[in-house]
Scaffold this motif. Structure first.
Motif, PDB file in Angstrom:
ATOM      1  N   ARG A 108     -12.097  -4.267 -11.170  1.00  0.00           N
ATOM      2  CA  ARG A 108     -10.791  -3.621 -11.182  1.00  0.00           C
ATOM      3  C   ARG A 108     -10.463  -3.025  -9.810  1.00  0.00           C
ATOM      4  O   ARG A 108      -9.349  -3.209  -9.298  1.00  0.00           O
ATOM      5  CB  ARG A 108     -10.767  -2.522 -12.251  1.00  0.00           C
ATOM      6  CG  ARG A 108      -9.480  -1.700 -12.331  1.00  0.00           C
ATOM      7  CD  ARG A 108      -8.348  -2.513 -12.886  1.00  0.00           C
ATOM      8  NE  ARG A 108      -7.140  -1.729 -13.058  1.00  0.00           N
ATOM      9  CZ  ARG A 108      -5.958  -2.261 -13.358  1.00  0.00           C
ATOM     10  NH1 ARG A 108      -5.821  -3.568 -13.494  1.00  0.00           N
ATOM     11  NH2 ARG A 108      -4.900  -1.491 -13.507  1.00  0.00           N
ATOM     12  N   TYR A 109     -11.424  -2.315  -9.231  1.00  0.00           N
ATOM     13  CA  TYR A 109     -11.159  -1.607  -7.979  1.00  0.00           C
ATOM     14  C   TYR A 109     -11.605  -2.384  -6.744  1.00  0.00           C
ATOM     15  O   TYR A 109     -11.207  -2.039  -5.624  1.00  0.00           O
ATOM     16  CB  TYR A 109     -11.795  -0.222  -8.037  1.00  0.00           C
ATOM     17  CG  TYR A 109     -11.246   0.577  -9.194  1.00  0.00           C
ATOM     18  CD1 TYR A 109      -9.875   0.825  -9.301  1.00  0.00           C
ATOM     19  CD2 TYR A 109     -12.070   1.038 -10.221  1.00  0.00           C
ATOM     20  CE1 TYR A 109      -9.343   1.505 -10.384  1.00  0.00           C
ATOM     21  CE2 TYR A 109     -11.559   1.727 -11.306  1.00  0.00           C
ATOM     22  CZ  TYR A 109     -10.195   1.959 -11.388  1.00  0.00           C
ATOM     23  OH  TYR A 109      -9.675   2.632 -12.470  1.00  0.00           O
ATOM     24  N   PHE A 110     -12.394  -3.431  -6.941  1.00  0.00           N
ATOM     25  CA  PHE A 110     -12.759  -4.341  -5.857  1.00  0.00           C
ATOM     26  C   PHE A 110     -12.438  -5.765  -6.319  1.00  0.00           C
ATOM     27  O   PHE A 110     -13.333  -6.560  -6.619  1.00  0.00           O
ATOM     28  CB  PHE A 110     -14.236  -4.172  -5.496  1.00  0.00           C
ATOM     29  CG  PHE A 110     -14.578  -2.776  -5.033  1.00  0.00           C
ATOM     30  CD1 PHE A 110     -14.290  -2.376  -3.740  1.00  0.00           C
ATOM     31  CD2 PHE A 110     -15.153  -1.859  -5.909  1.00  0.00           C
ATOM     32  CE1 PHE A 110     -14.571  -1.082  -3.311  1.00  0.00           C
ATOM     33  CE2 PHE A 110     -15.449  -0.570  -5.489  1.00  0.00           C
ATOM     34  CZ  PHE A 110     -15.156  -0.174  -4.191  1.00  0.00           C
ATOM     35  N   ILE A 158     -10.144   4.215   0.441  1.00  0.00           N
ATOM     36  CA  ILE A 158     -11.155   3.242   0.855  1.00  0.00           C
ATOM     37  C   ILE A 158     -10.944   1.865   0.221  1.00  0.00           C
ATOM     38  O   ILE A 158     -11.665   0.919   0.560  1.00  0.00           O
ATOM     39  CB  ILE A 158     -12.585   3.763   0.552  1.00  0.00           C
ATOM     40  CG1 ILE A 158     -12.787   4.059  -0.952  1.00  0.00           C
ATOM     41  CG2 ILE A 158     -12.875   5.010   1.382  1.00  0.00           C
ATOM     42  CD1 ILE A 158     -13.345   2.944  -1.747  1.00  0.00           C
ATOM     43  N   LEU A 159      -9.992   1.732  -0.687  1.00  0.00           N
ATOM     44  CA  LEU A 159      -9.802   0.469  -1.397  1.00  0.00           C
ATOM     45  C   LEU A 159      -8.922  -0.505  -0.610  1.00  0.00           C
ATOM     46  O   LEU A 159      -8.137  -0.103   0.247  1.00  0.00           O
ATOM     47  CB  LEU A 159      -9.168   0.732  -2.764  1.00  0.00           C
ATOM     48  CG  LEU A 159      -9.978   1.584  -3.741  1.00  0.00           C
ATOM     49  CD1 LEU A 159      -9.190   1.813  -5.030  1.00  0.00           C
ATOM     50  CD2 LEU A 159     -11.334   0.938  -4.055  1.00  0.00           C
ATOM     51  N   SER A 188       0.825  -1.204   0.000  1.00  0.00           N
ATOM     52  CA  SER A 188       0.000   0.000   0.000  1.00  0.00           C
ATOM     53  C   SER A 188       0.859   1.253   0.000  1.00  0.00           C
ATOM     54  O   SER A 188       0.534   2.252  -0.639  1.00  0.00           O
ATOM     55  CB  SER A 188      -0.931   0.001   1.213  1.00  0.00           C
ATOM     56  OG  SER A 188      -1.875  -1.037   1.109  1.00  0.00           O
ATOM     57  N   SER A 189       1.997   1.186   0.720  1.00  0.00           N
ATOM     58  CA  SER A 189       2.897   2.331   0.794  1.00  0.00           C
ATOM     59  C   SER A 189       3.497   2.638  -0.572  1.00  0.00           C
ATOM     60  O   SER A 189       3.548   3.800  -0.995  1.00  0.00           O
ATOM     61  CB  SER A 189       4.005   2.053   1.812  1.00  0.00           C
ATOM     62  OG  SER A 189       4.921   3.119   1.847  1.00  0.00           O
ATOM     63  N   SER A 190       3.940   1.608  -1.277  1.00  0.00           N
ATOM     64  CA  SER A 190       4.519   1.834  -2.597  1.00  0.00           C
ATOM     65  C   SER A 190       3.454   2.282  -3.589  1.00  0.00           C
ATOM     66  O   SER A 190       3.719   3.101  -4.484  1.00  0.00           O
ATOM     67  CB  SER A 190       5.211   0.561  -3.098  1.00  0.00           C
ATOM     68  OG  SER A 190       4.279  -0.504  -3.219  1.00  0.00           O
ATOM     69  N   LEU A 225      -5.575   1.034  -8.781  1.00  0.00           N
ATOM     70  CA  LEU A 225      -5.852   2.458  -9.002  1.00  0.00           C
ATOM     71  C   LEU A 225      -4.540   3.224  -9.209  1.00  0.00           C
ATOM     72  O   LEU A 225      -4.453   4.080 -10.104  1.00  0.00           O
ATOM     73  CB  LEU A 225      -6.632   3.052  -7.837  1.00  0.00           C
ATOM     74  CG  LEU A 225      -6.940   4.555  -7.956  1.00  0.00           C
ATOM     75  CD1 LEU A 225      -7.832   4.836  -9.172  1.00  0.00           C
ATOM     76  CD2 LEU A 225      -7.592   5.086  -6.685  1.00  0.00           C
ATOM     77  N   ALA A 226      -3.529   2.928  -8.390  1.00  0.00           N
ATOM     78  CA  ALA A 226      -2.234   3.610  -8.540  1.00  0.00           C
ATOM     79  C   ALA A 226      -1.653   3.359  -9.924  1.00  0.00           C
ATOM     80  O   ALA A 226      -1.102   4.274 -10.558  1.00  0.00           O
ATOM     81  CB  ALA A 226      -1.260   3.145  -7.459  1.00  0.00           C
TER      82      ALA A 226
END
Length: 391
Positions: free
Chosen positions: A180-182, A35-36, A2-4, A44-45
């Motif tokens: 894609r996002y979930f 929220i993901l 998540s950090s990267s 998303l990134a």
């Protein structure tokens, strides 16, 4: 991970130049990222990082708005006819791959049986308040209410015309965005064919069903299996929530039968979307778009409505969103559709559903306008806890 992913997202967004002070593209994407799940954050990134320029970043925001948020929140199970394509690489392949699964549309033929299963499973009670169904067996002197079967992933996201190529394409675009996002939906092999299953339905008081369907009431996990904390928002109707437990805690269990309980992963997706809609102010913005169309069949008289969003809902199919205990014969007659309204700013004529083919040519003309002009909403709202954005 998540950090990267956040570093990757921030690197791209830090160089974004807003079109104007009301352009909140960066804030939208950062709040959506929050929220993901870790897998959703990574996707998303990657999509943000892959945007070639600021215009494609704005296009990405619009694709999420009218290709995911509006379909999930649209009143009465309305489904969008115009979806802004995602600018991410490979999206067309994803759409074609999903279409190749030949997913069948769902119907209401099994709704009565589904409702019976969920009533049996939930003990003829509302899962939020514990009140009994007025129409079914209940203890003497018990507090009763009218219950409805509330879908977590909306019924309308599985209802489409299988012989309509455009409808099949819209269905695929929405589900590509959702998966894609979930990504948990893909991991659990959940498709729209499973919308009419017990794990996607919970029995709720009819008024709470409305709040739940509009993401004004969500069930957040507590860390205890099938125990949730019910969360409401400043725009939640106060009447329906007065009978909720004082501590807002509820625990689901199977009272009878062997039917699956509402799936925690689906409720988590619902809660994530509800939190994002209110965190970002999108709940009020989308409500305004839908209300403008519902009230006048077109653009707001002030010219403040987002043209692209209205194009997304101007041909909405009016489908009841969820199964309930009211027979079709007792449902109110469909309202007469409002007359045509003219956008005095752009000259675009936006018509209600079921208009002639003229509206399609007008939509085509409007779609040729720059993404910069389509991506902005000039409406402003007051007296809200979360100040909404304009695009």
């Amino acid at each position: 991970m998540s950090s990267s992913s956040k570093t990757k997202l921030d690197r791209k967004l830090n160089s974004y130049a807003p079109l104007e002070p009301t352009d909140k593209t960066k804030e939208f994407l950062r709040d959506f990222f929050k929220i993901l799940s870790p897998d959703g954050k990574r996707n998303l990134a990657g999509d943000v990082s892959g945007c070639a320029n600021d215009e494609t970043l704005r296009q990405l925001v619009q694709s999420i708005r009218n290709g995911l948020l509006i379909p999930m929140k649209a009143h009465g199970g309305q489904t969008p006819t115009e979806i802004t394509p995602s600018p991410r690489s490979g999206v067309e392949d994803s759409i074609e791959n999903l279409k190749s699964l030949n997913i069948e549309p769902i119907s209401r033929s099994s709704q009565s049986q589904l409702r019976h299963h969920c009533l049996e499973r939930d003990g003829n009670k509302c899962l939020a308040t514990g009140q009994y169904s007025h129409s079914h067996a209940h203890p003497r002197n018990a507090i009763t209410t009218h219950l409805e079967a509330a879908h977590i992933i909306p019924f309308a996201l599985g209802s489409f015309q299988a012989n309509d190529g455009e409808a099949v394409d819209r269905h695929a675009k929405i589900w590509v965005n959702l998966r894609r996002y979930f990504p948990i939906l893909r991991n659990m092999s959940f498709t729209s064919e499973q919308i009419n299953s017990e794990k996607n339905v919970l029995m709720l008081d009819s008024q709470l069903h409305t709040e739940f369907g509009q993401f004004r009431l969500i069930f957040e996990a507590t860390g205890v299996a099938h125990q949730y904390r019910i969360k409401s928002f400043p725009d939640t109707a106060t009447g329906p929530i007065r009978n909720l437990p004082k501590n807002r805690l509820v625990k689901f269990r199977v009272y009878k039968g062997s039917w699956e309980l509402p799936d925690p992963k689906l409720l988590e997706i619902h809660a994530c979307i509800g939190n994002f809609l209110h965190m970002s102010g999108q709940a009020e913005i989308i409500d305004k778009v839908l209300k403008d169309f519902q009230d006048c069949g077109g653009l707001a008289p002030s010219g403040s409505t987002n043209i692209e969003d209205l194009l997304a809902v101007s041909g909405l199919s009016l489908l009841p969103s969820n199964a309930n205990e009211t027979p079709d014969s007792q449902k109110p007659a469909e309202k007469q559709r409002p007359p045509e309204k003219q956008d005095t700013v752009s000259g675009l004529s936006l018509l209600p559903p079921n208009v002639d083919e003229t509206s399609h040519s007008q939509k085509s003309t409007e779609k040729q306008r720059s993404t910069e002009n389509q991506g902005r909403l000039c409406a402003k709202f007051s007296d809200t806890e979360n100040k909404p954005w304009t695009y």
